[in-house]
Design a protein around this motif. Structure first.
Motif, PDB file in Angstrom:
ATOM      1  N   UNK A 197       0.872  -1.185   0.000  1.00 51.00           N
ATOM      2  CA  UNK A 197       0.000   0.000   0.000  1.00 51.00           C
ATOM      3  C   UNK A 197       0.901   1.223   0.000  1.00 51.00           C
ATOM      4  N   UNK A 198       1.729   1.306  -1.027  1.00 50.68           N
ATOM      5  CA  UNK A 198       2.702   2.394  -1.156  1.00 50.68           C
ATOM      6  C   UNK A 198       2.422   3.093  -2.484  1.00 50.68           C
ATOM      7  N   UNK A 199       1.284   3.766  -2.542  1.00 51.04           N
ATOM      8  CA  UNK A 199       0.877   4.399  -3.789  1.00 51.04           C
ATOM      9  C   UNK A 199       0.270   3.385  -4.742  1.00 51.04           C
ATOM     10  N   UNK A 200      -0.069   3.844  -5.952  1.00 50.33           N
ATOM     11  CA  UNK A 200      -0.678   2.947  -6.937  1.00 50.33           C
ATOM     12  C   UNK A 200       0.249   1.773  -7.265  1.00 50.33           C
ATOM     13  N   UNK A 202       2.429  -0.030  -9.320  1.00 48.53           N
ATOM     14  CA  UNK A 202       3.172   0.443 -10.501  1.00 48.53           C
ATOM     15  C   UNK A 202       3.343  -0.633 -11.569  1.00 48.53           C
TER      16      UNK A 202
ATOM     17  N   UNK B 158      -6.511   4.902  -0.326  1.00 50.98           N
ATOM     18  CA  UNK B 158      -5.448   4.455   0.584  1.00 50.98           C
ATOM     19  C   UNK B 158      -5.122   2.973   0.445  1.00 50.98           C
ATOM     20  N   UNK B 208      -4.694   3.839  -4.235  1.00 50.90           N
ATOM     21  CA  UNK B 208      -3.442   4.223  -3.605  1.00 50.90           C
ATOM     22  C   UNK B 208      -3.010   5.623  -4.005  1.00 50.90           C
ATOM     23  N   UNK B 209      -3.885   6.372  -4.654  1.00 51.59           N
ATOM     24  CA  UNK B 209      -3.524   7.717  -5.124  1.00 51.59           C
ATOM     25  C   UNK B 209      -3.426   8.723  -3.974  1.00 51.59           C
ATOM     26  N   UNK B 430      -1.388   2.467   4.011  1.00 52.41           N
ATOM     27  CA  UNK B 430      -0.989   3.518   3.081  1.00 52.41           C
ATOM     28  C   UNK B 430       0.184   4.332   3.615  1.00 52.41           C
ATOM     29  N   UNK B 431       0.378   5.480   3.012  1.00 47.10           N
ATOM     30  CA  UNK B 431       1.591   6.268   3.239  1.00 47.10           C
ATOM     31  C   UNK B 431       1.319   7.535   4.033  1.00 47.10           C
ATOM     32  N   UNK B 450       6.411   6.741  -9.975  1.00 42.63           N
ATOM     33  CA  UNK B 450       5.473   7.510  -9.151  1.00 42.63           C
ATOM     34  C   UNK B 450       5.661   9.013  -9.377  1.00 42.63           C
ATOM     35  N   UNK B 468       2.043  10.929   0.396  1.00 39.00           N
ATOM     36  CA  UNK B 468       2.463   9.919  -0.577  1.00 39.00           C
ATOM     37  C   UNK B 468       3.898  10.144  -1.065  1.00 39.00           C
TER      38      UNK B 468
END
Lengths: 480, 480
Positions: A197-200, A202, B158, B208-209, B430-431, B450, B468
């Motif tokens: 869960x570290x951003x979209x 990729x 998230x 995750x945006x 999430x971040x 990213x 993020x």
């Protein structure tokens, strides 16, 4: 389109070393086509496709990086070439482009038996990998019809789906990590993790990227211990609509049998002649999984099928399909005779799928006088809907322009009918060059997101131009 | 950071109409925090977080679009605010930013019983939706602990994971379609299809945006008929390592029980006192699915657990966990007394997970003198690995700077140990703002991807700045 200047080819040679840059006529001719049927059938009547300027065959990620940075730095369009099994022209280079052929990057790098992954170079042929895994007690769970031709990188780039996808998932469910090279030569690696869960996510940028953002050089795939248990059963069904209803029920319950194929009466008569009655469709089912899974799934499915009045045909038709499923010699034979044969796969929510099937077949038969056969099946199902896979043939033609006209008449009807009824233009063959014209309509307002991605990763528009995004709409600047 | 000028607030009011733009001190104070424990515990000793300049409460996508275009057009940073249940500070606005609060967009728009989806506005609270679905015979299959607070849009942004994720999947497996507004006000919609091979899956950009690319305004989620069948069983286990081995085996076989939770001896003694022996860990399992599925899965799992020498404890511990699983009153009580309590979730491949568990606990206990409790469990498993969820408490402190120092000492050890052993810094929280500093290291070379996304969708860096992507690294131009 421009031709790659001689000094650029020479510069590339000096940077990559001997044997990496080819421009002999044979090699150029072999890399001027993938498995897109239109130019293949046009070749029969003498129309030759344009050839690329040169073919680069890198042996490492570093060489891909060197080649890509040098080519884009010189403003040369680049087309990545995998196994050449794509049927949409995604690897058919525009005149004068440079081809980067991944075929020499064919090493299996590492099997991680604890974490159930295998890491391979992008040019490994999937069938070779599957055999390699099988000897060690594993399977990749991914069996597209192109398995003996397609390379892993190309399967990722085109969003492949395999014949057992209803259980194992499609390629986006199977990629654990990957490495790619951006147009400027920068190498990016996404390491495998069970979930992040570290951003979209990729990885998703590359699943369906079709060479438009860069070149995939390495892939880490999930693997599965070979399942101990299997259940097979076929049923006769009165109509496509009735068969689709039964599949809908199985999916709604939450079962995920590896194979769920419903062939219409034309295909049933063609491929399962002894098993079905006149006018009957056929439903093929196969479950596999850990000890006890297939038995439970098979029992539930069988109860549902019998309750719906389907006629049990035993396991034989499934077994015979398993044997011949990747044999496309018949199709190739027709192509060589100048007959347009093609397959078109679409998908839609459950509520639209039977209408799409009926209207597409009806329109093709009624409106395209050259049509000689139009059949279809559903082969990838979900709780939210399913796909249709049309198999189409037109009468032999002796003129390349006529071929293009008939080909476009067929495609336009399938695409327009699918879009009008709320479906999507591609389930798993991807977009390539030919289907790109319908992408903006398919994606609607979200097409803007694809444009932004193109601008972010390929601001100069040099990566596989004309593929995925229609050429006239592909942005040359990050923010149009 | 700048304050939103009064004339901009006035301009916003005139565009959105009465009641939509709030700047009374109470509202600003209520939107200055989410559930990030550090500022919450610092409030106890008198440190107040910076407040936003204004809070916009749009009632429609059109109003989100109007607000976003106007704010970014005036160079104002924007923070989207959902249910406020995030624990990483992702919705804690930097001083002077404008908050767009989705809470008024709380309508369930459509249930599609044929295609098994429900479409909702982004501000619907998940627990409200789940109750609504339950009355109609469905479930969303998504049960994060924050279910009664978190909104659907925030859960998508998230990358949420629910307590039954091993069977139903996490939020990325459950989103069928969505609508979002880009910073310039442009509305993009991704319609639900069972599967598409039309370029990359564009939904994934939003999963995750974290508000960094725009604002999610509508979500179409998959739904499931409520499963008829359930199997529950708990086991006593001698050590975390032994318990993780059993879960690894279950996942390797290909089973997907909805709940797979392994609590260490500290948590077992705290929450399952009557059931476990001194020093014993506890494994909780729950299977559910269509008729016959849970029985088959339960039998296979039970055989594996007994073969590994686990001690069967019957279904009671699972039932008691089901009852109390979302009760966080205990944690809140400690926070209000100035005690730092926090939870940190990480993940890794199977081969690293036991080492991460042991070394994190060891380092926290040995190296952080203020530590009073450090425990952990695994609660989301995959064939490729699993997560760890640490529950941590430090002694009460009376100084806000001390609190920050201890808090950072704890986090640094968990993040560094996880990264050093090959894990990822976040499984499902999430971040946000606090964890952003470790993102470049977690993503490695793929961090560039990213950055490119940020540049493509938010070139001015106005969307949730500092979340993020770490603030000092966030690009202000598309191509740095």
């Amino acid at each position: 389109m421009m031709h790659v200047p001689d000094d650029v080819v020479a510069g590339l040679r000096s940077r990559l070393g001997p044997g990496r840059v080819l421009d002999d006529p044979d090699t150029l001719a072999r890399r001027s086509l993938d498995t897109w049927p239109l130019p293949l059938v046009q070749q029969v009547v003498g129309r030759e496709p344009p050839a690329p300027s040169c073919v680069v065959r890198p042996a490492s990620t570093e060489e891909v990086s060197t080649a890509l940075a040098y080519l884009t730095g010189n403003g040369i369009p680049v087309v990545p070439y995998g196994g050449g099994s794509g049927v949409q022209g995604g690897a058919a280079p525009p005149p004068g482009a440079a081809v980067i052929d991944l075929g020499a990057m064919d090493q299996v790098l590492a099997l991680d038996e604890d974490n159930l992954t295998v890491t391979v170079q992008a040019g490994v042929v999937l069938g070779v990998l599957e055999t390699w895994l099988g000897k060690r007690g594993y399977t990749g769970g991914h069996y597209p019809q192109s398995i003996d031709l397609a390379q892993v990188g190309g399967l990722v780039a085109t969003r492949s789906s395999g014949q057992f996808s209803t259980h194992y998932g499609s390629i986006e469910d199977l990629v654990a990590g990957l490495e790619a090279v951006l147009p400027d030569g920068r190498v990016v690696r996404i390491e495998s993790q069970p979930r992040r869960a570290v951003g979209p996510d990729l990885r998703q940028l590359w699943l369906g990227s079709e060479g438009a953002f860069g070149i995939i050089t390495e892939v880490t795939l999930k693997v599965f211990p070979r399942p101990p248990d299997r259940w097979l059963q076929a049923y006769g069904v009165g109509s496509m609509r009735a068969g689709l209803d039964v599949i809908h029920g199985i999916m709604r319950d939450g079962w995920k049998p590896a194979v769920v194929r419903l062939h219409d009466a034309v295909e049933a008569a063609r491929s399962f002649r002894g098993a079905v009655s006149e006018g009957e469709c056929i439903l093929l089912l196969l479950s596999e999984g850990p000890e006890g899974y297939a038995r439970a799934e098979g029992a539930a499915i069988d109860a549902r099928a019998r309750a719906a009045g389907l006629r049990p045909l035993g396991p034989k038709p499934v077994e015979s399909w398993l044997e011949v499923r990747n044999d496309v010699r018949e199709l190739e034979k027709y192509l060589r005779r100048g007959v347009i044969v093609d397959t078109i796969e679409v998908a839609s929510p459950w509520t639209a799928i039977a209408d799409i099937y009926e209207q597409v077949i009806h329109r093709l038969v009624e409106e395209v006088p050259e049509m000689i056969v139009a059949s279809g099946h559903s082969s990838h199902s979900y709780a939210q809907g399913t796909n249709l896979y049309f198999v189409l043939g037109a009468q032999p033609l002796r003129d390349a322009d006529d071929m293009a006209r008939v080909y476009e008449a067929i495609w336009a009807r399938v695409m327009e009918t699918t879009l009008a009824l709320g479906g999507t233009i591609s389930h798993h063959h991807g977009v390539g060059r030919f289907r790109a014209r319908w992408v903006p309509q398919d994606l609607g307002t979200s097409y803007e997101l694809l444009r932004r991605l193109k601008g972010a990763f390929d601001p100069l528009g040099l990566m596989n131009p004309g593929s995925l995004l229609p050429a006239e709409l592909a942005p040359l600047e990050p923010h149009p």
